[in-house]
Design a protein around this motif. Structure first.
Motif, PDB file in Angstrom:
ATOM      1  N   VAL A   1     -29.517   2.658 -15.045  1.00  7.09           N
ATOM      2  CA  VAL A   1     -29.186   2.436 -16.463  1.00  7.09           C
ATOM      3  C   VAL A   1     -29.682   3.626 -17.293  1.00  7.09           C
ATOM      4  CG1 VAL A   1     -29.666   0.990 -18.487  1.00  7.09           C
ATOM      5  CG2 VAL A   1     -29.110  -0.081 -16.288  1.00  7.09           C
ATOM      6  N   TYR A   2     -30.890   4.052 -17.026  1.00 11.07           N
ATOM      7  CA  TYR A   2     -31.461   5.203 -17.734  1.00 11.07           C
ATOM      8  C   TYR A   2     -30.624   6.460 -17.476  1.00 11.07           C
ATOM      9  CZ  TYR A   2     -34.824   8.850 -18.961  1.00 11.07           C
ATOM     10  OH  TYR A   2     -35.421   9.958 -19.493  1.00 11.07           O
ATOM     11  N   ARG A   3     -30.196   6.679 -16.245  1.00  6.73           N
ATOM     12  CA  ARG A   3     -29.385   7.854 -15.904  1.00  6.73           C
ATOM     13  C   ARG A   3     -28.034   7.814 -16.611  1.00  6.73           C
ATOM     14  NH1 ARG A   3     -32.042  12.007 -14.424  1.00  6.73           N
ATOM     15  NH2 ARG A   3     -30.127  12.807 -13.555  1.00  6.73           N
ATOM     16  N   LEU A   4     -27.458   6.644 -16.759  1.00  8.70           N
ATOM     17  CA  LEU A   4     -26.197   6.526 -17.492  1.00  8.70           C
ATOM     18  C   LEU A   4     -26.375   6.906 -18.963  1.00  8.70           C
ATOM     19  CD1 LEU A   4     -24.567   3.285 -16.038  1.00  8.70           C
ATOM     20  CD2 LEU A   4     -23.713   5.631 -15.842  1.00  8.70           C
ATOM     21  N   LYS A   5     -27.511   6.545 -19.536  1.00 14.34           N
ATOM     22  CA  LYS A   5     -27.781   6.917 -20.929  1.00 14.34           C
ATOM     23  C   LYS A   5     -27.903   8.430 -21.079  1.00 14.34           C
ATOM     24  CE  LYS A   5     -29.876   2.584 -22.249  1.00 14.34           C
ATOM     25  NZ  LYS A   5     -31.094   1.863 -22.601  1.00 14.34           N
ATOM     26  N   ILE A   6     -28.567   9.071 -20.130  1.00 13.45           N
ATOM     27  CA  ILE A   6     -28.664  10.533 -20.149  1.00 13.45           C
ATOM     28  C   ILE A   6     -27.275  11.153 -20.033  1.00 13.45           C
ATOM     29  CG2 ILE A   6     -29.468  12.560 -18.862  1.00 13.45           C
ATOM     30  CD1 ILE A   6     -31.979  10.897 -18.136  1.00 13.45           C
ATOM     31  N   LEU A   7     -26.485  10.651 -19.099  1.00  8.51           N
ATOM     32  CA  LEU A   7     -25.118  11.141 -18.920  1.00  8.51           C
ATOM     33  C   LEU A   7     -24.328  11.022 -20.224  1.00  8.51           C
ATOM     34  CD1 LEU A   7     -22.728  11.999 -16.975  1.00  8.51           C
ATOM     35  CD2 LEU A   7     -22.269   9.544 -16.813  1.00  8.51           C
ATOM     36  N   GLU A   8     -24.359   9.853 -20.836  1.00  8.52           N
ATOM     37  CA  GLU A   8     -23.570   9.609 -22.046  1.00  8.52           C
ATOM     38  C   GLU A   8     -24.058  10.444 -23.230  1.00  8.52           C
ATOM     39  OE1 GLU A   8     -21.754   5.841 -24.502  1.00  8.52           O
ATOM     40  OE2 GLU A   8     -23.699   5.553 -23.515  1.00  8.52           O
ATOM     41  N   ASN A   9     -25.354  10.541 -23.406  1.00  6.26           N
ATOM     42  CA  ASN A   9     -25.894  11.186 -24.601  1.00  6.26           C
ATOM     43  C   ASN A   9     -26.005  12.703 -24.508  1.00  6.26           C
ATOM     44  OD1 ASN A   9     -26.223   8.777 -26.087  1.00  6.26           O
ATOM     45  ND2 ASN A   9     -28.066   8.322 -24.922  1.00  6.26           N
ATOM     46  N   PHE A  10     -25.991  13.251 -23.326  1.00  3.58           N
ATOM     47  CA  PHE A  10     -26.178  14.689 -23.187  1.00  3.58           C
ATOM     48  C   PHE A  10     -25.027  15.369 -22.440  1.00  3.58           C
ATOM     49  CE2 PHE A  10     -30.393  12.891 -23.810  1.00  3.58           C
ATOM     50  CZ  PHE A  10     -30.804  13.627 -24.903  1.00  3.58           C
ATOM     51  N   THR A  11     -24.845  15.031 -21.188  1.00  2.00           N
ATOM     52  CA  THR A  11     -23.838  15.723 -20.380  1.00  2.00           C
ATOM     53  C   THR A  11     -22.434  15.523 -20.937  1.00  2.00           C
ATOM     54  OG1 THR A  11     -25.268  15.379 -18.460  1.00  2.00           O
ATOM     55  CG2 THR A  11     -22.989  16.053 -18.025  1.00  2.00           C
ATOM     56  N   ILE A  12     -22.070  14.289 -21.205  1.00  2.00           N
ATOM     57  CA  ILE A  12     -20.734  14.016 -21.751  1.00  2.00           C
ATOM     58  C   ILE A  12     -20.547  14.717 -23.089  1.00  2.00           C
ATOM     59  CG2 ILE A  12     -19.235  12.203 -22.702  1.00  2.00           C
ATOM     60  CD1 ILE A  12     -19.235  12.155 -19.663  1.00  2.00           C
ATOM     61  N   GLN A  13     -21.580  14.731 -23.917  1.00  2.00           N
ATOM     62  CA  GLN A  13     -21.476  15.397 -25.221  1.00  2.00           C
ATOM     63  C   GLN A  13     -21.216  16.896 -25.057  1.00  2.00           C
ATOM     64  OE1 GLN A  13     -21.149  13.640 -28.016  1.00  2.00           O
ATOM     65  NE2 GLN A  13     -21.366  11.891 -26.658  1.00  2.00           N
ATOM     66  N   SER A  14     -21.876  17.511 -24.080  1.00  2.00           N
ATOM     67  CA  SER A  14     -21.650  18.951 -23.887  1.00  2.00           C
ATOM     68  C   SER A  14     -20.227  19.216 -23.388  1.00  2.00           C
ATOM     69  CB  SER A  14     -22.687  19.556 -22.941  1.00  2.00           C
ATOM     70  OG  SER A  14     -22.377  19.395 -21.594  1.00  2.00           O
ATOM     71  N   LEU A  15     -19.657  18.284 -22.645  1.00  2.00           N
ATOM     72  CA  LEU A  15     -18.264  18.441 -22.197  1.00  2.00           C
ATOM     73  C   LEU A  15     -17.295  18.195 -23.352  1.00  2.00           C
ATOM     74  CD1 LEU A  15     -18.497  16.729 -18.698  1.00  2.00           C
ATOM     75  CD2 LEU A  15     -18.458  19.182 -19.225  1.00  2.00           C
ATOM     76  N   LYS A  16     -17.585  17.209 -24.188  1.00  2.00           N
ATOM     77  CA  LYS A  16     -16.734  16.941 -25.353  1.00  2.00           C
ATOM     78  C   LYS A  16     -16.729  18.116 -26.325  1.00  2.00           C
ATOM     79  CE  LYS A  16     -17.091  12.961 -27.403  1.00  2.00           C
ATOM     80  NZ  LYS A  16     -17.600  11.698 -27.966  1.00  2.00           N
ATOM     81  N   ASN A  17     -17.817  18.876 -26.359  1.00  2.00           N
ATOM     82  CA  ASN A  17     -17.933  20.006 -27.280  1.00  2.00           C
ATOM     83  C   ASN A  17     -17.311  21.297 -26.754  1.00  2.00           C
ATOM     84  OD1 ASN A  17     -19.246  18.517 -29.257  1.00  2.00           O
ATOM     85  ND2 ASN A  17     -21.256  18.912 -28.396  1.00  2.00           N
ATOM     86  N   GLN A  18     -16.672  21.259 -25.614  1.00  2.00           N
ATOM     87  CA  GLN A  18     -16.054  22.468 -25.081  1.00  2.00           C
ATOM     88  C   GLN A  18     -14.935  22.947 -26.009  1.00  2.00           C
ATOM     89  OE1 GLN A  18     -16.988  24.390 -22.269  1.00  2.00           O
ATOM     90  NE2 GLN A  18     -18.729  23.053 -22.717  1.00  2.00           N
TER      91      GLN A  18
END
Length: 124
Positions: A24-41
């Motif tokens: 659950v914690y790893r999913l939060k990291i994915l959503e709040n950081f990694t996905i955001q950096s991909l959305k900002n491409q």
């Protein structure tokens, strides 16, 4: 036929056997950081592909799918057990291109906003 398809991929589960709260914690990291950096491409001509193995809790698959769906990114989840199986599934899913550019991002990493544009600018 398209010349190339660019996939950015994460092997989210990597045969990691952790407790439910850790996932659950790893999913939060994915959503709040990694996905955001991909959305900002600046260049969004890529697919985000999540690789999952059986060790990922089935109860969390809907949450992972929700995260991917609301991201607005072109995405896919590929389930696999063996490396050969993964390679074959990738080739089958993305067979409409002459080449596949594959860029790995771990589920807790970030990309500079222009990394996709820079990769696409190279003549391979």
């Amino acid at each position: 036929m398209k010349k190339f398809i660019h996939i950015i991929h994460s092997d989210f589960s990597r045969n990691v056997n952790k407790n439910f709260d850790w996932w659950v914690y790893r999913l939060k990291i994915l959503e709040n950081f990694t996905i955001q950096s991909l959305k900002n491409q600046t260049n969004k001509d890529f697919y985000y592909v999540m690789y999952l193995r059986k060790c990922f809790p089935k109860k969390l698959v809907p949450e992972l799918q929700r995260i991917l769906d609301v991201s607005g990114l072109q995405n896919s989840i590929i389930y696999y057990d063996k490396e050969d199986e993964l390679r074959n599934k990738i080739l089958t899913c993305f067979s409409k291109a002459e080449y596949i550019y594959a860029t790995r991002i771990d589920s807790d990493d970030l990309f500079h906003k222009d990394v996709v544009e820079e990769i696409h600018s190279y003549e391979f």
